[in-house]
Scaffold this active site. Sequence first.
Site, short mmCIF file in Angstrom:
data_model
loop_
_atom_site.label_atom_id
_atom_site.label_comp_id
_atom_site.label_asym_id
_atom_site.label_seq_id
_atom_site.Cartn_x
_atom_site.Cartn_y
_atom_site.Cartn_z
N HIS A 106 -7.54 -0.99 17.60
CA HIS A 106 -8.38 -2.10 18.08
C HIS A 106 -9.43 -2.33 17.01
O HIS A 106 -9.90 -1.36 16.38
CB HIS A 106 -9.15 -1.76 19.35
CG HIS A 106 -8.33 -1.35 20.52
ND1 HIS A 106 -7.90 -0.08 20.71
CD2 HIS A 106 -7.91 -2.07 21.60
CE1 HIS A 106 -7.22 -0.01 21.85
NE2 HIS A 106 -7.20 -1.20 22.41
N ASP A 109 -12.23 0.08 17.00
CA ASP A 109 -11.93 1.50 16.76
C ASP A 109 -12.27 1.80 15.31
O ASP A 109 -12.67 2.91 14.97
CB ASP A 109 -10.43 1.81 16.89
CG ASP A 109 -9.85 1.51 18.26
OD1 ASP A 109 -10.62 1.46 19.22
OD2 ASP A 109 -8.61 1.32 18.33
C1 XLS Z 1 -4.88 0.75 28.12
C2 XLS Z 1 -3.96 0.24 27.12
C3 XLS Z 1 -4.57 0.03 25.75
C4 XLS Z 1 -3.65 -0.83 24.92
C5 XLS Z 1 -4.30 -1.46 23.73
O1 XLS Z 1 -4.50 1.17 29.21
O2 XLS Z 1 -2.86 1.09 27.06
O3 XLS Z 1 -4.83 1.25 25.13
O4 XLS Z 1 -2.54 -0.13 24.49
O5 XLS Z 1 -5.37 -2.25 24.06
#
Ligand code: XLS
Length: 441
Positions: A106, A109
Amino acid sequence: MALIGNKEYYKGIGEIRFEGKESDNPLAFKYYNPEHMVAGKTMRDHLRFAVAYWHTFCGVGADPFGPGTQNFPWDDHSDAIDAAKAKADAAFEFITKMGFDYFCFHDYDLIREGDSFSESEKRLTTIVDYIKEKKKASGVKLLWGTANCFSNPRYMNGASTNPDFNVLARAGGQIKLALDATMALDGENYVFWGGREGYMSLLNTDMKRELDHMGRFLATARDYARKQGFKGTFFIEPKPMEPMKHQYDFDAATVVGFLHQYGLQDDFKLNLEVNHATLASHTMQHEMEVAAAHGMLGSIDANRGDYQNGWDTDQFPNNITEVTEAMLTFLKAGGLQGGGINFDAKIRRNSTDMDDVFHAHIGGADTFARALLIADKIMTSSSYNALRKKRYQSFDSGKGKEYELGKLDLNDLYEIARSNGELELQSGKQELFENIINQYI
Ligand code: XLS
Ligand code: NI
Ligand code: NI
């Protein structure tokens, strides 16, 4: 090994190699042999493992009852850029040591969000330039990028489904930057996970309007990226709930319908997550079958839930039966369309050693590799395929075939029913199928 920064974060751990199932070395693969050929491809090319930046390098183990328990040395820097660079050094060291080809991120991140939109933009540009160099030096690639449009309080009522247009526009600005970052890093795909695209209460929600906004928003993002030359696939990641009471991307079937409704079906496919499937009261195999049936089996977020708990525990995969069943569908579908297997999973709050995250990824990779081998054996050496095919043999010729070709009307069915008389029961043989899976495990 190509370490770029001079500091080693995961001290005393070398490259993880395949040693086979007789090996007692806990820091070796027992089943994942990247170069091993299965069904015409190497394991590496089938599985395309990716590390999730957010869990592995950002998640410190905080839960609603207490703060984090991990002390990441890269978090010690007070300056956002220094911290982000140190984190990238650690990330690329880890991914390289694992021998994986991919990571996923993200936007925030990679670096802490700034106090203003333009400060955030500046920070993102700086860290993307830095990661570009790390990518070049290591050969590690970006499976997909995404934007975190769910953590910041401004998104508490949703991003593209927010009732306030200015919040939607802010999300648009953020996603433009996240797409730019993904393209700058040669990302192969881009993910939308609608964390807060849903509702807490229908009483204050205009669902139809929110769905229309979301459809238009996704099209707007797609049009922008295509115009910049992005060739990759967009993925929607379904999840039924959490954080919202209800999320619009509920499950694979819901999303397939949504994509067709808003004309997005040619550019978007699905990124399916095991724990999201189980939250939707489905199996992962079910979600994959639905996606594959529509040519939309794009990518996988690998993890597992806890069958006694009702939330997204995001544990590393270890259930060999569950993953084998999923890999049967994987092989039947001819693999993933553009995506890979991203470990969207986190170690437990009380796993606090630096090597724990290696054990976690080794276990996850071995589970998928082993399941792939088993599924391939089932497909090629067992009676599984023949038995399944046999259940449908009445459609392979004669009237059944004519029906499939659209040549029979309801009167024809009436005539056949009348002349057939009462029918013999045909067993579904479920227990036999289950035993075949067990035999090959
Ligand atoms: C959350 C999601 C998230 C997505 C990416 O439950 O899995 O981590 O994979 O935004
Ligand atoms: Ni996910
Ligand atoms: Ni999840």
